[in-house]
Write a protein that holds these residues in place. Structure first.
Motif, PDB file in Angstrom:
ATOM      1  N   PHE A 108      14.690  10.803  98.153  1.00  0.00           N
ATOM      2  CA  PHE A 108      14.121   9.982  97.076  1.00  0.00           C
ATOM      3  C   PHE A 108      13.518  10.913  96.041  1.00  0.00           C
ATOM      4  CE2 PHE A 108      11.010  10.406 100.444  1.00  0.00           C
ATOM      5  CZ  PHE A 108       9.837  10.751  99.797  1.00  0.00           C
TER       6      PHE A 108
ATOM      7  N   TYR B 264      21.155  19.567 111.326  1.00  0.00           N
ATOM      8  CA  TYR B 264      22.441  19.921 111.943  1.00  0.00           C
ATOM      9  C   TYR B 264      22.495  19.415 113.394  1.00  0.00           C
ATOM     10  CZ  TYR B 264      24.425  22.555 108.081  1.00  0.00           C
ATOM     11  OH  TYR B 264      24.980  22.890 106.879  1.00  0.00           O
TER      12      TYR B 264
ATOM     13  N   TYR C 289      26.281  16.108 107.025  1.00  0.00           N
ATOM     14  CA  TYR C 289      25.002  16.711 106.605  1.00  0.00           C
ATOM     15  C   TYR C 289      24.622  16.173 105.217  1.00  0.00           C
ATOM     16  CZ  TYR C 289      21.416  20.297 105.764  1.00  0.00           C
ATOM     17  OH  TYR C 289      20.231  20.941 105.501  1.00  0.00           O
TER      18      TYR C 289
ATOM     19  N   PRO D 258      10.522   7.873 106.410  1.00  0.00           N
ATOM     20  CA  PRO D 258       9.666   8.169 107.560  1.00  0.00           C
ATOM     21  C   PRO D 258       8.350   7.392 107.464  1.00  0.00           C
ATOM     22  CG  PRO D 258       9.431   9.898 105.923  1.00  0.00           C
ATOM     23  CD  PRO D 258      10.456   8.928 105.377  1.00  0.00           C
TER      24      PRO D 258
ATOM     25  N   PHE E 134       5.153  19.301 109.384  1.00  0.00           N
ATOM     26  CA  PHE E 134       5.572  18.056 110.009  1.00  0.00           C
ATOM     27  C   PHE E 134       6.812  17.605 109.269  1.00  0.00           C
ATOM     28  CE2 PHE E 134       5.794  13.414 109.978  1.00  0.00           C
ATOM     29  CZ  PHE E 134       5.861  13.164 111.343  1.00  0.00           C
ATOM     30  N   PHE E 135       7.893  17.391 110.033  1.00  0.00           N
ATOM     31  CA  PHE E 135       9.148  16.991 109.408  1.00  0.00           C
ATOM     32  C   PHE E 135       9.710  15.797 110.172  1.00  0.00           C
ATOM     33  CE2 PHE E 135      13.921  17.748 109.237  1.00  0.00           C
ATOM     34  CZ  PHE E 135      14.068  17.195 107.974  1.00  0.00           C
ATOM     35  N   SER E 136      10.121  14.790 109.431  1.00  0.00           N
ATOM     36  CA  SER E 136      10.678  13.588 110.045  1.00  0.00           C
ATOM     37  C   SER E 136      12.114  13.421 109.572  1.00  0.00           C
ATOM     38  CB  SER E 136       9.822  12.391 109.618  1.00  0.00           C
ATOM     39  OG  SER E 136      10.405  11.190 110.055  1.00  0.00           O
TER      40      SER E 136
ATOM     41  N   ARG F  52      13.947  22.894 109.479  1.00  0.00           N
ATOM     42  CA  ARG F  52      14.310  21.557 108.984  1.00  0.00           C
ATOM     43  C   ARG F  52      15.826  21.377 108.998  1.00  0.00           C
ATOM     44  NH1 ARG F  52      10.464  19.360 105.018  1.00  0.00           N
ATOM     45  NH2 ARG F  52       8.542  20.556 105.087  1.00  0.00           N
TER      46      ARG F  52
ATOM     47  N   PHE G 299       4.881  12.456 101.651  1.00  0.00           N
ATOM     48  CA  PHE G 299       6.101  11.814 102.153  1.00  0.00           C
ATOM     49  C   PHE G 299       7.321  12.629 101.743  1.00  0.00           C
ATOM     50  CE2 PHE G 299       5.862   7.656 104.244  1.00  0.00           C
ATOM     51  CZ  PHE G 299       4.495   7.411 104.192  1.00  0.00           C
ATOM     52  N   LYS G 300       7.289  13.106 100.528  1.00  0.00           N
ATOM     53  CA  LYS G 300       8.401  13.917 100.020  1.00  0.00           C
ATOM     54  C   LYS G 300       8.543  15.191 100.861  1.00  0.00           C
ATOM     55  CE  LYS G 300      11.432  14.817  96.738  1.00  0.00           C
ATOM     56  NZ  LYS G 300      12.697  14.179  97.055  1.00  0.00           N
ATOM     57  N   LEU G 301       7.415  15.862 101.057  1.00  0.00           N
ATOM     58  CA  LEU G 301       7.416  17.101 101.836  1.00  0.00           C
ATOM     59  C   LEU G 301       7.926  16.887 103.257  1.00  0.00           C
ATOM     60  CD1 LEU G 301       4.125  19.079 101.123  1.00  0.00           C
ATOM     61  CD2 LEU G 301       6.492  19.909 100.941  1.00  0.00           C
ATOM     62  N   MET G 302       7.479  15.819 103.899  1.00  0.00           N
ATOM     63  CA  MET G 302       7.791  15.676 105.321  1.00  0.00           C
ATOM     64  C   MET G 302       9.190  15.142 105.579  1.00  0.00           C
ATOM     65  SD  MET G 302       5.234  12.577 106.116  1.00  0.00           S
ATOM     66  CE  MET G 302       5.816  10.893 106.327  1.00  0.00           C
ATOM     67  N   SER G 303       9.885  14.726 104.524  1.00  0.00           N
ATOM     68  CA  SER G 303      11.261  14.279 104.755  1.00  0.00           C
ATOM     69  C   SER G 303      12.260  15.148 104.015  1.00  0.00           C
ATOM     70  CB  SER G 303      11.413  12.815 104.340  1.00  0.00           C
ATOM     71  OG  SER G 303      11.066  12.658 102.996  1.00  0.00           O
ATOM     72  N   HIS G 304      11.758  16.204 103.380  1.00  0.00           N
ATOM     73  CA  HIS G 304      12.648  17.029 102.572  1.00  0.00           C
ATOM     74  C   HIS G 304      13.349  18.116 103.394  1.00  0.00           C
ATOM     75  CE1 HIS G 304      14.214  19.167  99.153  1.00  0.00           C
ATOM     76  NE2 HIS G 304      13.754  20.277  99.690  1.00  0.00           N
ATOM     77  N   PHE G 305      14.636  18.301 103.114  1.00  0.00           N
ATOM     78  CA  PHE G 305      15.319  19.490 103.628  1.00  0.00           C
ATOM     79  C   PHE G 305      16.345  19.932 102.593  1.00  0.00           C
ATOM     80  CE2 PHE G 305      17.421  15.729 105.265  1.00  0.00           C
ATOM     81  CZ  PHE G 305      18.764  15.964 105.068  1.00  0.00           C
ATOM     82  N   GLU G 306      16.659  21.200 102.628  1.00  0.00           N
ATOM     83  CA  GLU G 306      17.566  21.768 101.637  1.00  0.00           C
ATOM     84  C   GLU G 306      19.008  21.336 101.903  1.00  0.00           C
ATOM     85  OE1 GLU G 306      16.627  23.563  99.030  1.00  0.00           O
ATOM     86  OE2 GLU G 306      14.533  23.378  99.650  1.00  0.00           O
ATOM     87  N   VAL G 307      19.830  21.468 100.892  1.00  0.00           N
ATOM     88  CA  VAL G 307      21.246  21.195 101.118  1.00  0.00           C
ATOM     89  C   VAL G 307      21.803  22.243 102.078  1.00  0.00           C
ATOM     90  CG1 VAL G 307      21.677  19.964  98.981  1.00  0.00           C
ATOM     91  CG2 VAL G 307      21.820  22.459  99.008  1.00  0.00           C
ATOM     92  N   GLY G 308      22.898  21.899 102.751  1.00  0.00           N
ATOM     93  CA  GLY G 308      23.407  22.724 103.866  1.00  0.00           C
ATOM     94  C   GLY G 308      23.963  24.078 103.446  1.00  0.00           C
TER      95      GLY G 308
ATOM     96  N   GLN H  13       3.572  12.560  97.580  1.00  0.00           N
ATOM     97  CA  GLN H  13       4.084  13.941  97.651  1.00  0.00           C
ATOM     98  C   GLN H  13       4.220  14.401  99.101  1.00  0.00           C
ATOM     99  OE1 GLN H  13       5.341  15.407  95.056  1.00  0.00           O
ATOM    100  NE2 GLN H  13       4.663  13.695  93.797  1.00  0.00           N
TER     101      GLN H  13
END
Lengths: 302, 302
Positions: free
Chosen positions: A299, A261, A290, B219, A215-217, A256, B293-302, B291
């Motif tokens: 955070f 993008y 981005y 989120p 699940f990604f927001s 994600r 919350f961290k997972l579900m809003s995390h994405f890697e740098v581009g 944690q």
């Protein structure tokens, strides 16, 4: 990797409280193709009439879009006109003239048939499946849809859902399709109907990505001034699929990033009418925004 | 660091499509204080009647909440009753009986006056300012409000905004207060009226934090089943301020974390009626959901 995109190609007339513009390049496939072109080679499948302006062909070509599958038929190009209310959140369709689109039954050029990534932009599910049937074992099939097909082509849409990997739809469509108010329930219910991935676009509230154990927001870019929201969703989905084609990897990390993008390109799209902003958009600007998405959703661990 | 919280203490009767519960512990200060107590010592300022149940005093005490400022007046406790529609998104107030709250004019206990962190939970801006006037140079003042005060106490609310550091309000209130549909414009407009920080709560869409050179989008936790949404906003703001009091630092990193901790506590609150879920909540559960919350809003740098 290359990406096949089918959908509508249109001449749009758009009215906002501030401005009115006529015969703009529009249609789901136009927005999606130009958006995707920042990431991958695009094979476009669509139809236009003999009135289709030369400079729009040139615009596609400047973005390296393959037009072998863009049929030119005797008659007029599909036309749509719409009007936005003052807050740009509500849109009213003023007129739709299908014109040459009415008899659109594309035959894929031979060179298109092995395209590994496919995005079925918003057209009827019957047409989406007609195109899909001509592609040989693609690696990823993404589709978009709209309220009209949910209301009038439910059976075909259910069938489509079983044939694709990912459906992209907006908040109100997800609610309408599932009869659920909770988007969380809606997303998870749609997952059960076939696709491995569901993306729910929420406009100013960003978007949600659902998979079996993901699940990604994602947030929306905080734009104060939106000039013309037309095509934002198509740009999102085109760039989303285009990014996945570029990295040629469909794991959680890539999905994600693809969502972000997609959000970046959509946020640029609405800064001007039609594809005006994307025409001048640079890779540096894409990367810069981005990074801003990263900053505004970042955070530290607790 | 300790945190002073003032607001309403109430006995609530809540009806959802599934269930009806009477005489629950409620009120903005109750929710906010228990939520904040997971992070810092709380000095509660409020009023109850002689009918206030003993076990509710005990509940506060189990959370280490200082009740020196909780006045017990002859008469009945403030009562509120409300009903939620089937999707729990719409609430209807069935009755409000101010009772002892009608004459509430608190005198802060001497030991409260130097409390460095202050949260003015939702009560009239006049009362919020009355309490504020008795606190000596706090490090941070956060306030909540509601549509009623926007509509009836606009002048007092404008005055309050100039005296506080942070305002927390929900999506519809931010739009109503600024007459802007765009939440981005709304947030930035409110910033110009005094507070250094503005937090807009968007329920299922998470929340936004605005400061002069900061924009943060958090989120919402993807809950499928909400039992009772009452108090979620109060819990958010109580935990938000409580976390800042705990770390005793008001920089961008702490503010972002505070927003996420606020969202975590609010997401637990709605899993049960009243403060039932928070009563059994553990630090480990808080960290675990943080944690997520961290997972579900995390994405890697581009």
């Amino acid at each position: 990797m290359s990406l096949l995109i089918t959908g509508s190609v249109a001449l749009d007339s758009v009215k906002t409280p501030a401005e009115e513009r006529r015969d703009l390049l529009g249609g789901s496939a136009s927005y999606a193709s130009v958006a995707a072109s920042f990431f991958s080679a695009v094979n476009l499948v669509g139809i236009v009439g003999t009135d289709f302006p030369k400079n729009y062909f040139e615009l596609y070509r400047r973005h390296g879009i393959n037009l072998d599958g863009l049929q030119i038929a005797e008659g007029k190009t599909f036309r749509w006109s719409g009007e936005y209310e003052w807050d740009l959140n509500k849109r009213r369709t003023l007129s739709v003239c299908l014109n040459v689109f009415e008899t659109f039954q594309p035959n894929l050029p031979h060179g298109y048939r092995k395209t590994p990534y496919v995005f079925l932009a918003n057209i009827s599910p019957q047409l989406q499946m007609h195109v899909l049937a001509q592609v040989e074992r693609p690696k990823l099939i993404v589709a978009d849809t709209m309220d009209l097909w949910i209301e009038t082509q439910r059976e075909a849409l259910n069938e489509l859902l079983r044939k694709i990997d990912c459906i992209v739809l907006n908040e109100s469509e997800a609610r309408e399709f599932t009869k659920q108010t909770s988007l969380i329930r809606a997303g998870r219910l749609i997952l059960k109907q076939g696709p491995k991935y569901v993306v729910i676009k929420k406009g100013e509230h960003g978007c949600l990505l659902f998979a079996d154990n993901l699940f990604f927001s994602a947030p929306a870019y905080p734009l104060e001034d939106i000039r013309d929201p037309t095509g934002a969703g198509d740009c999102f989905a085109g760039a989303f699929t285009g990014y996945l084609a570029k990295v040629n990897r469909i794991d959680h990390d890539s999905l994600r990033k693809a969502v972000v993008y997609g959000s970046v390109i959509a946020s640029y799209c609405v800064e001007a009418f039609s594809l005006d902003r994307l025409e001048t958009l640079t890779s540096a600007e894409i990367e810069q925004r981005y990074q801003l998405f990263k900053l505004m959703s970042h955070f530290e661990v607790g």
